[in-house]
Write a protein that holds these residues in place. Structure first.
Motif, PDB file in Angstrom:
ATOM      1  N   GLY A   1      17.428 -68.889 -42.276  1.00 52.98           N
ATOM      2  CA  GLY A   1      17.449 -67.988 -41.120  1.00 52.98           C
ATOM      3  C   GLY A   1      18.842 -67.827 -40.535  1.00 52.98           C
ATOM      4  N   TYR A   2      18.923 -67.074 -39.437  1.00 52.29           N
ATOM      5  CA  TYR A   2      20.220 -66.825 -38.787  1.00 52.29           C
ATOM      6  C   TYR A   2      20.889 -68.138 -38.416  1.00 52.29           C
ATOM      7  CZ  TYR A   2      18.941 -61.906 -38.286  1.00 52.29           C
ATOM      8  OH  TYR A   2      18.592 -60.616 -38.530  1.00 52.29           O
ATOM      9  N   PHE A   3      22.189 -68.173 -38.630  1.00 53.75           N
ATOM     10  CA  PHE A   3      22.983 -69.373 -38.339  1.00 53.75           C
ATOM     11  C   PHE A   3      23.428 -69.297 -36.879  1.00 53.75           C
ATOM     12  CE2 PHE A   3      26.850 -71.916 -38.363  1.00 53.75           C
ATOM     13  CZ  PHE A   3      26.519 -72.971 -39.197  1.00 53.75           C
ATOM     14  N   GLY A   4      23.300 -70.399 -36.136  1.00 53.68           N
ATOM     15  CA  GLY A   4      23.547 -70.253 -34.701  1.00 53.68           C
ATOM     16  C   GLY A   4      24.399 -71.290 -34.024  1.00 53.68           C
ATOM     17  N   ASP A   5      25.066 -72.161 -34.798  1.00 52.41           N
ATOM     18  CA  ASP A   5      25.888 -73.158 -34.112  1.00 52.41           C
ATOM     19  C   ASP A   5      27.207 -73.306 -34.851  1.00 52.41           C
ATOM     20  OD1 ASP A   5      27.074 -75.236 -32.902  1.00 52.41           O
ATOM     21  OD2 ASP A   5      25.544 -76.726 -33.398  1.00 52.41           O
ATOM     22  N   ASP A   6      28.230 -72.706 -34.256  1.00 54.35           N
ATOM     23  CA  ASP A   6      29.522 -72.670 -34.934  1.00 54.35           C
ATOM     24  C   ASP A   6      30.390 -73.891 -34.682  1.00 54.35           C
ATOM     25  OD1 ASP A   6      29.169 -70.342 -36.222  1.00 54.35           O
ATOM     26  OD2 ASP A   6      30.304 -69.090 -34.821  1.00 54.35           O
ATOM     27  N   ASP A   7      29.933 -74.848 -33.878  1.00 55.11           N
ATOM     28  CA  ASP A   7      30.842 -75.917 -33.446  1.00 55.11           C
ATOM     29  C   ASP A   7      31.459 -76.694 -34.606  1.00 55.11           C
ATOM     30  OD1 ASP A   7      30.562 -75.197 -30.899  1.00 55.11           O
ATOM     31  OD2 ASP A   7      29.308 -76.896 -30.269  1.00 55.11           O
ATOM     32  N   ALA A   8      30.601 -77.150 -35.532  1.00 56.61           N
ATOM     33  CA  ALA A   8      31.117 -77.977 -36.636  1.00 56.61           C
ATOM     34  C   ALA A   8      32.109 -77.160 -37.475  1.00 56.61           C
ATOM     35  CB  ALA A   8      29.966 -78.466 -37.508  1.00 56.61           C
ATOM     36  N   TYR A   9      31.763 -75.914 -37.674  1.00 56.28           N
ATOM     37  CA  TYR A   9      32.619 -75.023 -38.474  1.00 56.28           C
ATOM     38  C   TYR A   9      33.970 -74.792 -37.783  1.00 56.28           C
ATOM     39  CZ  TYR A   9      33.981 -70.219 -39.829  1.00 56.28           C
ATOM     40  OH  TYR A   9      34.660 -69.092 -40.197  1.00 56.28           O
ATOM     41  N   LEU A  10      33.938 -74.474 -36.504  1.00 58.73           N
ATOM     42  CA  LEU A  10      35.192 -74.199 -35.785  1.00 58.73           C
ATOM     43  C   LEU A  10      36.029 -75.475 -35.625  1.00 58.73           C
ATOM     44  CD1 LEU A  10      33.868 -71.741 -33.039  1.00 58.73           C
ATOM     45  CD2 LEU A  10      35.181 -71.165 -35.093  1.00 58.73           C
ATOM     46  N   ASN A  11      35.341 -76.593 -35.353  1.00 55.06           N
ATOM     47  CA  ASN A  11      36.088 -77.853 -35.209  1.00 55.06           C
ATOM     48  C   ASN A  11      36.753 -78.250 -36.523  1.00 55.06           C
ATOM     49  OD1 ASN A  11      35.417 -78.072 -32.552  1.00 55.06           O
ATOM     50  ND2 ASN A  11      33.649 -79.408 -32.909  1.00 55.06           N
ATOM     51  N   ALA A  12      36.077 -77.971 -37.622  1.00 61.09           N
ATOM     52  CA  ALA A  12      36.652 -78.301 -38.935  1.00 61.09           C
ATOM     53  C   ALA A  12      37.923 -77.470 -39.158  1.00 61.09           C
ATOM     54  CB  ALA A  12      35.634 -78.034 -40.040  1.00 61.09           C
ATOM     55  N   ILE A  13      37.884 -76.217 -38.766  1.00 55.18           N
ATOM     56  CA  ILE A  13      39.074 -75.359 -38.948  1.00 55.18           C
ATOM     57  C   ILE A  13      40.230 -75.878 -38.086  1.00 55.18           C
ATOM     58  CG2 ILE A  13      40.033 -73.041 -38.615  1.00 55.18           C
ATOM     59  CD1 ILE A  13      37.192 -71.944 -39.211  1.00 55.18           C
ATOM     60  N   THR A  14      39.946 -76.158 -36.816  1.00 58.04           N
ATOM     61  CA  THR A  14      41.044 -76.604 -35.943  1.00 58.04           C
ATOM     62  C   THR A  14      41.596 -77.948 -36.410  1.00 58.04           C
ATOM     63  OG1 THR A  14      39.499 -77.564 -34.360  1.00 58.04           O
ATOM     64  CG2 THR A  14      40.221 -75.323 -33.924  1.00 58.04           C
ATOM     65  N   TRP A  15      40.699 -78.827 -36.878  1.00 55.45           N
ATOM     66  CA  TRP A  15      41.150 -80.141 -37.390  1.00 55.45           C
ATOM     67  C   TRP A  15      42.082 -79.948 -38.594  1.00 55.45           C
ATOM     68  CZ3 TRP A  15      40.670 -82.636 -42.108  1.00 55.45           C
ATOM     69  CH2 TRP A  15      41.061 -83.987 -42.117  1.00 55.45           C
TER      70      TRP A  15
ATOM     71  N   ALA B   1      32.312 -78.650 -44.578  1.00 62.72           N
ATOM     72  CA  ALA B   1      32.322 -79.791 -45.499  1.00 62.72           C
ATOM     73  C   ALA B   1      33.646 -79.929 -46.250  1.00 62.72           C
ATOM     74  CB  ALA B   1      31.175 -79.630 -46.503  1.00 62.72           C
ATOM     75  N   ALA B   2      34.396 -78.823 -46.329  1.00 66.27           N
ATOM     76  CA  ALA B   2      35.659 -78.855 -47.081  1.00 66.27           C
ATOM     77  C   ALA B   2      36.810 -79.360 -46.231  1.00 66.27           C
ATOM     78  CB  ALA B   2      35.979 -77.452 -47.604  1.00 66.27           C
ATOM     79  N   TYR B   3      36.867 -78.904 -44.989  1.00 69.86           N
ATOM     80  CA  TYR B   3      37.981 -79.275 -44.106  1.00 69.86           C
ATOM     81  C   TYR B   3      37.735 -80.659 -43.513  1.00 69.86           C
ATOM     82  CZ  TYR B   3      40.072 -74.533 -44.129  1.00 69.86           C
ATOM     83  OH  TYR B   3      40.698 -73.364 -44.467  1.00 69.86           O
ATOM     84  N   THR B   4      37.844 -81.665 -44.363  1.00 73.33           N
ATOM     85  CA  THR B   4      37.537 -83.051 -44.005  1.00 73.33           C
ATOM     86  C   THR B   4      38.583 -83.950 -44.673  1.00 73.33           C
ATOM     87  OG1 THR B   4      36.180 -83.147 -46.000  1.00 73.33           O
ATOM     88  CG2 THR B   4      35.020 -82.656 -43.944  1.00 73.33           C
ATOM     89  N   PRO B   5      38.643 -85.231 -44.306  1.00 78.60           N
ATOM     90  CA  PRO B   5      39.560 -86.133 -45.020  1.00 78.60           C
ATOM     91  C   PRO B   5      39.302 -86.153 -46.525  1.00 78.60           C
ATOM     92  CG  PRO B   5      38.797 -87.150 -42.987  1.00 78.60           C
ATOM     93  CD  PRO B   5      38.008 -85.875 -43.141  1.00 78.60           C
TER      94      PRO B   5
END
Ligand SMILES: Cc1ncc(COP(=O)(O)O)c(C=O)c1O
Length: 392
Positions: free
Chosen positions: A64-78, A281-285
């Motif tokens: 279904g529709y994706f509705g929580d961008d936090d993990a995605y945005l935090n991964a980019i900023t990290w 999952a990619a933008y991680t240590p």
């Protein structure tokens, strides 16, 4: 992290891969025994963390529709902070359907039909298509060749500007040729853009793919750039996820951001959930270790390729600083491009990108993708030496 395996040959034929399953149609090279070194994706699996994220999502089985961008945005900023020393405000990030789409949106949002869009050529071929299809003029500023590497000749470009130019589509690191631009060069680009009042769209999709000893500097970290700058990046090139078509357009200037936001809204652009799961999952240590291992491996491929190509008289591979795309000049063979291409495609059975598709200055070059298991690079070099053996 277990050591990534880049040596194992993964069968990609019959998987709807553009690079493998379209090579016959586009290049006339059979996938039966041909080597595809054209389309810029890799013949490698991404880090296990990315595969696991997709597996978990498909195992759940509700899309279904994706509705929580936090993990995605935090991964980019990290990632931007840790890998590139660049502080990104999550509120400045837009998600597009990749960066060709991002470029098209910028052209549409910030220029009008008939306006000039400047590029340093040779440059990634899809930019030409996007700009011209939108009814804008491509203004080609050919890069200079100094000691076999590309440099920018701003005195010359100043004389080419007419006042009709509104935007610079800048590629950093540069594709093709693999320049990783220095601080002084980036400042030169900004000064040039200021002199001619150009918005800079800085496509930094290759920013993680720098060879050992090189350091990418984001245009966003050049003082004074922010009020005319659109940054573009993506995990797709770094981690071989191009099929997910998810890119980041990052704009810190409020006026530019408002204009871009309106364009995104008008066109109803909203990216897919797979992309967001994969980016997080990619933008991680683990992803960072994987990229370091990748670039060490690519560097090994580059050495094998360059040594083998250098043995062919008149053929030169440009010293790469970034990207996995070797850029090879056949000018000194004395052959015309048609004969060079015939030998590569028909005799060596290698699918490559022809230099003329990258604009002014590219005609004598061919581009070879080195992001493939080493055994294939060795085989490609042997075939090239054979195809040009009369020059030995
Ligand atoms: C400079 C540059 N920008 C963009 C792209 C493609 O971007 P996307 O797949 O996100 O549309 C490429 C692919 O090779 C590229 O080299």
């Amino acid at each position: 992290m277990t050591t990534p395996d880049f040596d194992t040959i993964i069968e990609r034929r019959g998987t709807h891969s553009a690079k493998w399953d379209k090579m016959e149609a586009f290049c006339g090279v059979s996938p039966e025994d041909g080597i595809p070194m054209w389309v810029a994706d890799m013949d490698f699996r991404p880090p296990q963390s990315v595969i696991n994220a997709v597996r978990d999502y498909t195992n759940h089985g509700v899309f279904g529709y994706f509705g929580d961008d936090d993990a995605y945005l935090n991964a980019i900023t990290w990632w931007m902070k840790n890998r590139h020393g660049w502080e990104v405000d999550p509120g400045h990030i837009f998600s597009t359907h990749g960066l060709v789409n991002g470029t098209g949106l910028c052209v549409d949002a910030f220029t009008n039909p008939g306006d000039g869009v400047v590029m340093f050529t040779p440059i990634y071929h899809a930019f030409f298509r996007v700009i011209r299809s939108a009814g804008r003029q491509v203004v080609e500023c050919p890069m200079a060749l100094n000691d076999g590497r590309y440099t920018l000749d701003f005195d010359r470009y100043d004389g080419m500007m007419t006042g009709n130019e509104k935007m610079l589509v800048f590629c950093s690191p540069h594709n093709p040729g693999g320049r990783v631009w220095t601080q002084a060069e980036l400042e030169g680009v900004l000064d040039f853009a200021k002199r001619h009042d150009l918005i800079i769209v800085s496509d930094e999709i290759h920013h993680d793919l720098v060879l050992p000893g090189q350091k990418h500097i984001p245009m966003a970290n050049i003082p004074g750039a922010a009020d005319r700058l659109v940054m573009m990046s993506a995990a797709t090139k770094t981690f071989n996820l191009a099929g997910m078509h998810t890119g980041n357009v990052i704009i810190s200037d409020p006026d530019l951001r408002r204009t871009f936001d309106a364009k995104m809204g008008a066109l109803g652009i909203s990216p897919n959930a797979f992309g967001k799961h994969m980016v997080a999952a990619a933008y991680t240590p683990e992803g960072a270790d994987w990229v370091d291992a990748l670039m060490a491996y690519v560097d090994g491929n580059r050495k094998v390729f360059d040594d083998g190509i250098r043995a062919i008289p008149g053929v030169k591979s440009m010293p790469l600083e970034g990207t996995y795309l070797a850029w090879v000049d056949f000018a000194d063979t004395g052959m015309d491009a048609t004969e060079v291409q015939r030998r590569i495609l028909k005799d060596a059975r290698i699918a490559v990108n022809h230099g003329d598709s990258f604009g002014a200055g590219g005609a004598s070059f061919q581009r070879f993708n080195l992001a493939t298991p080493r055994a294939r690079v060795v085989e490609a070099v042997e075939r090239m030496q054979q195809a040009f053996s009369d020059l030995q």
